[in-house]
Enzyme design. Structure first.
Site, PDB file in Angstrom:
ATOM      1  N   LYS A  14      -8.176  19.692 -15.964  1.00 40.18           N
ATOM      2  CA  LYS A  14      -6.877  20.939 -15.815  1.00 40.18           C
ATOM      3  C   LYS A  14      -7.135  21.331 -14.817  1.00 40.18           C
ATOM      4  O   LYS A  14      -6.777  21.770 -14.267  1.00 40.18           O
ATOM      5  CB  LYS A  14      -5.817  20.592 -17.202  1.00 40.18           C
ATOM      6  N   ARG A  90       2.005  22.402 -25.354  1.00 39.57           N
ATOM      7  CA  ARG A  90       0.546  21.686 -26.015  1.00 39.57           C
ATOM      8  C   ARG A  90       1.263  21.127 -28.233  1.00 39.57           C
ATOM      9  O   ARG A  90       0.734  20.195 -28.312  1.00 39.57           O
ATOM     10  CB  ARG A  90      -1.043  22.337 -26.655  1.00 39.57           C
ATOM     11  N   ARG A 129     -20.548  23.268 -19.302  1.00 41.89           N
ATOM     12  CA  ARG A 129     -20.220  24.174 -19.029  1.00 41.89           C
ATOM     13  C   ARG A 129     -20.444  25.185 -19.448  1.00 41.89           C
ATOM     14  O   ARG A 129     -20.615  26.219 -19.134  1.00 41.89           O
ATOM     15  CB  ARG A 129     -18.506  23.927 -18.941  1.00 41.89           C
ATOM     16  N   ARG A 135     -18.037  30.635 -22.379  1.00 38.16           N
ATOM     17  CA  ARG A 135     -16.198  30.448 -23.084  1.00 38.16           C
ATOM     18  C   ARG A 135     -16.806  30.359 -24.613  1.00 38.16           C
ATOM     19  O   ARG A 135     -18.007  29.999 -25.290  1.00 38.16           O
ATOM     20  CB  ARG A 135     -15.403  29.490 -22.935  1.00 38.16           C
ATOM     21  N   ARG A 146     -11.832  21.237 -31.278  1.00 33.55           N
ATOM     22  CA  ARG A 146     -10.540  20.772 -30.174  1.00 33.55           C
ATOM     23  C   ARG A 146      -9.602  19.120 -29.287  1.00 33.55           C
ATOM     24  O   ARG A 146      -8.454  19.710 -29.853  1.00 33.55           O
ATOM     25  CB  ARG A 146     -11.171  21.030 -28.675  1.00 33.55           C
TER      26      ARG A 146
HETATM   27  P1  AP5 Z   1     -11.587  21.698 -16.781  1.00 30.92           P
HETATM   28  O1  AP5 Z   1     -11.026  21.844 -14.670  1.00 30.92           O
HETATM   29  O2  AP5 Z   1     -12.385  23.615 -16.649  1.00 30.92           O
HETATM   30  O3  AP5 Z   1     -11.029  21.666 -17.648  1.00 30.92           O
HETATM   31  P2  AP5 Z   1      -9.474  21.980 -18.504  1.00 30.92           P
HETATM   32  O4  AP5 Z   1      -9.333  20.116 -19.061  1.00 30.92           O
HETATM   33  O5  AP5 Z   1      -9.228  22.759 -17.848  1.00 30.92           O
HETATM   34  O6  AP5 Z   1     -10.910  22.758 -19.849  1.00 30.92           O
HETATM   35  P3  AP5 Z   1     -10.406  23.669 -20.947  1.00 30.92           P
HETATM   36  O7  AP5 Z   1     -11.268  23.202 -22.062  1.00 30.92           O
HETATM   37  O8  AP5 Z   1      -9.550  24.746 -20.072  1.00 30.92           O
HETATM   38  O9  AP5 Z   1      -9.233  22.882 -21.875  1.00 30.92           O
HETATM   39  P4  AP5 Z   1      -8.747  23.578 -22.966  1.00 30.92           P
HETATM   40  O10 AP5 Z   1      -7.228  22.226 -22.738  1.00 30.92           O
HETATM   41  O11 AP5 Z   1      -9.594  22.555 -24.120  1.00 30.92           O
HETATM   42  O12 AP5 Z   1      -8.765  24.633 -22.933  1.00 30.92           O
HETATM   43  P5  AP5 Z   1      -7.797  26.048 -22.468  1.00 30.92           P
HETATM   44  O13 AP5 Z   1      -8.157  26.925 -22.207  1.00 30.92           O
HETATM   45  O14 AP5 Z   1      -5.869  25.051 -22.196  1.00 30.92           O
HETATM   46  O15 AP5 Z   1     -13.444  21.089 -16.542  1.00 30.92           O
HETATM   47  C1  AP5 Z   1     -14.080  21.008 -17.643  1.00 30.92           C
HETATM   48  C2  AP5 Z   1     -16.222  21.129 -17.433  1.00 30.92           C
HETATM   49  O16 AP5 Z   1     -15.746  19.640 -16.697  1.00 30.92           O
HETATM   50  C3  AP5 Z   1     -15.787  21.794 -15.866  1.00 30.92           C
HETATM   51  O17 AP5 Z   1     -17.381  22.364 -15.821  1.00 30.92           O
HETATM   52  C4  AP5 Z   1     -16.656  21.362 -14.560  1.00 30.92           C
HETATM   53  O18 AP5 Z   1     -16.782  21.877 -13.674  1.00 30.92           O
HETATM   54  C5  AP5 Z   1     -16.074  19.994 -15.703  1.00 30.92           C
HETATM   55  N1  AP5 Z   1     -15.048  18.850 -14.250  1.00 30.92           N
HETATM   56  C6  AP5 Z   1     -14.072  18.610 -13.750  1.00 30.92           C
HETATM   57  N2  AP5 Z   1     -13.544  18.063 -12.877  1.00 30.92           N
HETATM   58  C7  AP5 Z   1     -14.897  16.997 -13.334  1.00 30.92           C
HETATM   59  C8  AP5 Z   1     -15.611  15.127 -12.332  1.00 30.92           C
HETATM   60  N3  AP5 Z   1     -13.961  15.064 -12.348  1.00 30.92           N
HETATM   61  N4  AP5 Z   1     -16.166  14.881 -12.781  1.00 30.92           N
HETATM   62  C9  AP5 Z   1     -17.356  16.184 -13.675  1.00 30.92           C
HETATM   63  N5  AP5 Z   1     -17.179  16.705 -14.071  1.00 30.92           N
HETATM   64  C10 AP5 Z   1     -16.072  17.931 -13.922  1.00 30.92           C
HETATM   65  O19 AP5 Z   1      -7.056  26.396 -23.431  1.00 30.92           O
HETATM   66  C11 AP5 Z   1      -8.431  27.164 -25.033  1.00 30.92           C
HETATM   67  C12 AP5 Z   1      -7.502  27.095 -26.411  1.00 30.92           C
HETATM   68  O20 AP5 Z   1      -6.640  28.502 -26.082  1.00 30.92           O
HETATM   69  C13 AP5 Z   1      -7.091  26.369 -26.907  1.00 30.92           C
HETATM   70  O21 AP5 Z   1      -7.923  25.328 -27.529  1.00 30.92           O
HETATM   71  C14 AP5 Z   1      -6.398  27.265 -27.685  1.00 30.92           C
HETATM   72  O22 AP5 Z   1      -6.547  27.858 -29.067  1.00 30.92           O
HETATM   73  C15 AP5 Z   1      -5.818  28.235 -27.000  1.00 30.92           C
HETATM   74  N6  AP5 Z   1      -4.429  27.558 -26.338  1.00 30.92           N
HETATM   75  C16 AP5 Z   1      -4.380  27.510 -24.558  1.00 30.92           C
HETATM   76  N7  AP5 Z   1      -3.475  26.786 -24.656  1.00 30.92           N
HETATM   77  C17 AP5 Z   1      -1.908  26.907 -26.332  1.00 30.92           C
HETATM   78  C18 AP5 Z   1      -0.686  26.480 -26.205  1.00 30.92           C
HETATM   79  N8  AP5 Z   1      -0.510  25.810 -25.544  1.00 30.92           N
HETATM   80  N9  AP5 Z   1      -0.757  26.373 -26.662  1.00 30.92           N
HETATM   81  C19 AP5 Z   1      -1.601  26.400 -28.677  1.00 30.92           C
HETATM   82  N10 AP5 Z   1      -2.971  27.643 -28.305  1.00 30.92           N
HETATM   83  C20 AP5 Z   1      -3.281  27.391 -27.158  1.00 30.92           C
HETATM   84 MG    MG Z   2      -8.921  24.856 -18.118  1.00 27.70          MG
END
Ligand code: AP5
Ligand code: MG
Length: 196
Positions: A14, A90, A129, A135, A146
């Protein structure tokens, strides 16, 4: 305005795809994970509260993230062409709240693009990552939690948009550029139909 939700499990790409999309379409990127991590690093009351959930792989309470999005929408109300929501909504409660926040501002969600990636690949990407990200949630134990949290609370959100005819699923495995092109073709088709 054109408002998009980029949806998918942890590690589905994402953030990676949002970076490319904001450059191409000039949209505002609102990522609740990034906003929460910024609060954590500033050690605000909200950040200290959120950190407990993030470190444990659980969702932060709905009212906290909904409040954050509400104030971001106000902050950017006159200056944006559209928004990419990344990591929000979410839960179905967050989706219903977002509909209301946008309706109050005379706009709506136009499309959800869901990135589909298998659990093995997600885990592998996030562990990799974790070697460089710093992180607190990129370790095997928290990644597993997660993914469980995603399946039980977040996956139903896709159905919420499917029922409203707004869901497009995309294969999230392959070259980053290839996935970007697939998303672009969904958006371009959709944008041309709504601007006609
Ligand atoms: P990346 O692009 O970082 O993926 P992502 O989907 O953004 O993954 P996140 O870990 O950020 O998702 P998340 O939903 O768990 O975290 P968030 O910060 O929202 O890619 C991942 C890796 O893969 C990278 O190294 C990238 O380079 C690699 N990659 C990408 N595309 C690739 C490809 N095509 N091929 C190979 N490699 C690739 O949330 C974190 C925490 O915050 C949650 O657990 C929760 O506690 C809280 N939180 C956030 N939002 C909410 C909400 N709305 N409600 C409640 N709690 C929330
Ligand atoms: Mg992300």
């Amino acid at each position: 305005m054109y408002n998009l939700i980029l949806f998918g499990p942890p590690g589905s790409g994402k953030g990676t795809q949002s970076d490319l999309l904001i450059q191409h379409y000039g949209l505002l990127h609102l990522a609740t994970g990034d906003l929460l991590r910024s609060e954590v690093s500033k050690k605000t009351t909200l950040g200290l509260e959120a950190q407990k959930y993030i470190d444990n792989g659980q969702l932060v309470p709905d009212e906290v993230v909904i409040g954050m999005i509400d104030s971001k929408l106000d902050e950017h109300k006159d200056s944006v062409k559209g928004i990419i929501f990344d990591g929000f909504p979410r839960t179905v409660e967050q989706a219903a709240a977002l509909d209301k926040l946008l309706a109050d501002r005379n706009t709506e969600i136009h499309q959800m693009v869901a990135l589909e990636v298998s659990e093995d690949v997600l885990t592998q990407r996030l562990l990799q990552r974790g070697e460089v990200s710093g992180r607190s949630d990129d370790n095997l134990e928290t990644i597993t939690k997660r993914i469980v949290e995603y399946k039980s609370k977040t996956e139903p959100v896709a159905n919420y948009y499917k029922e409203r005819g707004k869901l497009s699923a995309i294969n999230g495995v392959g070259a980053i550029e290839e996935i970007f092109n697939s998303i672009k073709s969904v958006l371009d088709t959709h944008l041309s139909s709504i601007t006609q």
